[in-house]
Scaffold this active site. Structure first.
Site, PDB file in Angstrom:
ATOM      1  NE  ARG A  86      21.624 -12.234  -7.743  1.00 21.63           N
ATOM      2  CZ  ARG A  86      22.607 -12.924  -8.002  1.00 21.63           C
ATOM      3  NH1 ARG A  86      23.513 -13.269  -6.852  1.00 21.63           N
ATOM      4  NH2 ARG A  86      23.233 -13.233  -9.089  1.00 21.63           N
ATOM      5  CE  LYS A 137      -0.917 -13.870  -3.406  1.00 21.83           C
ATOM      6  NZ  LYS A 137      -2.131 -14.226  -3.898  1.00 21.83           N
ATOM      7  CD  GLU A 153      -9.815  -7.397  -1.938  1.00 25.34           C
ATOM      8  OE1 GLU A 153      -9.734  -8.272  -1.275  1.00 25.34           O
ATOM      9  OE2 GLU A 153      -9.519  -7.375  -3.260  1.00 25.34           O
ATOM     10  CE  LYS A 174      -3.149 -10.240   2.016  1.00 24.71           C
ATOM     11  NZ  LYS A 174      -3.259  -9.338   0.799  1.00 24.71           N
ATOM     12  CD  GLU A 219      -2.427 -17.727  -3.316  1.00 26.13           C
ATOM     13  OE1 GLU A 219      -2.955 -18.218  -4.332  1.00 26.13           O
ATOM     14  OE2 GLU A 219      -2.237 -16.378  -3.144  1.00 26.13           O
ATOM     15  NE  ARG A 237      -0.871 -14.554   0.635  1.00 19.66           N
ATOM     16  CZ  ARG A 237       0.189 -13.746   0.688  1.00 19.66           C
ATOM     17  NH1 ARG A 237       1.135 -14.096   1.235  1.00 19.66           N
ATOM     18  NH2 ARG A 237       0.030 -12.562   0.302  1.00 19.66           N
ATOM     19  CG  ASN A 269      -6.411 -15.898  -4.659  1.00 15.10           C
ATOM     20  OD1 ASN A 269      -6.016 -14.794  -4.895  1.00 15.10           O
ATOM     21  ND2 ASN A 269      -5.663 -16.756  -4.225  1.00 15.10           N
ATOM     22  CG  HIS A 302      -9.107 -11.963  -5.910  1.00 11.53           C
ATOM     23  ND1 HIS A 302     -10.070 -11.764  -4.840  1.00 11.53           N
ATOM     24  CD2 HIS A 302      -8.415 -10.730  -5.624  1.00 11.53           C
ATOM     25  CE1 HIS A 302      -9.641 -10.622  -4.101  1.00 11.53           C
ATOM     26  NE2 HIS A 302      -8.785 -10.213  -4.692  1.00 11.53           N
ATOM     27  CG  HIS A 309      -7.911 -11.290 -11.043  1.00 11.91           C
ATOM     28  ND1 HIS A 309      -7.084 -11.933 -10.406  1.00 11.91           N
ATOM     29  CD2 HIS A 309      -7.743 -10.115 -10.227  1.00 11.91           C
ATOM     30  CE1 HIS A 309      -6.293 -11.393  -9.532  1.00 11.91           C
ATOM     31  NE2 HIS A 309      -6.887 -10.174  -9.289  1.00 11.91           N
ATOM     32  CG  HIS A 364      -8.539  -5.217  -7.566  1.00 11.29           C
ATOM     33  ND1 HIS A 364      -8.448  -6.665  -8.374  1.00 11.29           N
ATOM     34  CD2 HIS A 364      -8.447  -5.690  -6.381  1.00 11.29           C
ATOM     35  CE1 HIS A 364      -8.217  -7.650  -7.594  1.00 11.29           C
ATOM     36  NE2 HIS A 364      -8.198  -6.952  -6.266  1.00 11.29           N
TER      37      HIS A 364
END
Length: 363
Positions: free
Chosen positions: A122, A144, A186, A228, A238, A242, A246, A249, A253, A266
């Site tokens: 956990r 993330k 990026e 960032k 997000e 935030r 993206n 993206h 993606h 990427h």
């Protein structure tokens, strides 16, 4: 010592270090966090061969007992099956909640190791040692963590902040040129979404950065992280601001998925995605053609793709709809308004497909 900045998240705040020779000091940095004993270093064979001995020596000198786990290179490593292998290794070693998991590698290793750290017992301490430009400026910062699912990228994950990020610029010296250029996508993204003056700085100093100029690299890595961190501090999970991170993206993606995660790095896919989003914005009259030309020009100078291969329209459309930003079946996309400012808007799938079709045709 290296340059540093603080990510302000209350109890989850942490420091980002950036400079040369940091990996040799990682043991001391972890000891300063009152961590000790066993630690698990997740990496891939290439990175371990280059930097594993240095990291091991530093950790052992500081009193740690490091355990290394090598995972496959590439997106296939981000799976529940590979995560299960890491759980098995840690649990067999008698893992306890104070034992950190350390990501030594690029974005894939960071996402995977962070997912393991967030879920093992956990939650155990998580340390990021990013060794690619893309990971240093983006994926190692903000918390993330995720693994992939057959239906899409990063669909199983969490927000789980690291205790420390240490970006050693020396690792960029052994980075393949293609990976260096992919990471620059990026960096350019930050200029478009949040800081027009930074975009101008990149226009002036791009070639120096790609050539490995330490002064320029430290500036762009730290400034990217600073931008960032500012966004994440305002919207950690997000729920609003935030989401501008993206930019590029959504289509990026979809492009990765439609090509089986084999054709593009990427950052390369994000570069194409930024152009797709910019063309959608220009088609709506939001983004001036001269600013679109500046963006495309900088991407081309960085050696990044700005056009798409011929793709199955239905497969690409299906990948778009699987995007995590879809709300009640409506596709949402980050669109540029001007360099340094973006908006998040609902878009029609047909708008995106039309822009993608034009890019396939060469514009």
């Amino acid at each position: 010592m290296a340059g540093r900045l603080q990510v302000e998240l209350g109890e989850r705040s942490y420091t980002i270090y950036c400079g040369r020779g940091i990996l040799a000091q990682i043991g001391e940095l972890l000891r300063d966090l009152n961590l000790g004993g066993r630690c698990l270093v997740v990496s891939n064979p290439t990175v371990v061969s280059l930097y594993g001995p240095k990291v091991r020596e530093s950790l052992e000198k500081a009193g740690f007992a490091p355990l290394f786990k090598e995972v496959p290179d590439g997106e296939e490593a981000k799976s529940l099956e590979v995560a299960a292998d890491i759980y098995d290794l840690a649990l067999a070693a008698g893992w306890e909640r104070g034992c950190p998991v350390i990501a030594l590698g690029g974005g894939v290793v960071g996402d995977l190791a962070g997912f393991v750290a967030a879920t093992l017992l956990r939650g155990v301490p998580f340390i990021q040692l990013p060794t690619t430009l893309l990971a240093q400026v983006d994926s190692s910062v903000g918390g993330k963590v995720a693994v992939n699912h057959p239906r899409g990228k990063n669909l199983i994950g969490a927000f789980y902040q690291p205790r420390l990020v240490a970006a050693d610029l020396d690792t960029l010296r052994t980075l393949p040129e293609r990976e260096m250029r992919a990471g620059m996508a990026e960096v350019i993204k930050y200029g478009v979404i949040f800081d027009a003056s930074f975009f101008s700085y990149l226009e002036e100093h791009l070639e120096e950065a790609l050539a490995g100029n330490t002064r320029v690299l430290e500036k762009i890595v730290l400034h990217s992280c600073r931008l960032k961190a500012e966004i994440v501090a305002q919207d950690e999970e997000e729920r609003g601001l935030r989401a501008i991170l993206n930019f590029g993206h959504t289509a990026g993606h979809a492009l990765e998925g439609a090509t089986g995660f084999k054709l593009y790095r990427h950052g390369e896919a994000v570069a194409v995605g930024m152009v797709v989003a910019s063309w959608v914005a220009a088609g709506r009259g939001l983004f001036a053609e001269e600013e679109l030309a500046r963006l495309e020009g900088l991407l081309v100078r960085a050696g990044l793709p700005t056009r798409m291969p011929s793709l199955d329209r239905e497969a690409f459309g299906a990948a778009l709809i699987r995007d995590k930003k879809v709300r009640e079946g409506r596709l949402r996309m980050v669109l540029p308004v001007e360099l340094g400012r973006v908006t998040i808007a609902e878009v029609e799938e047909e708008e995106v497909l039309e822009a993608a079709q034009r890019l396939q045709a060469g514009g």
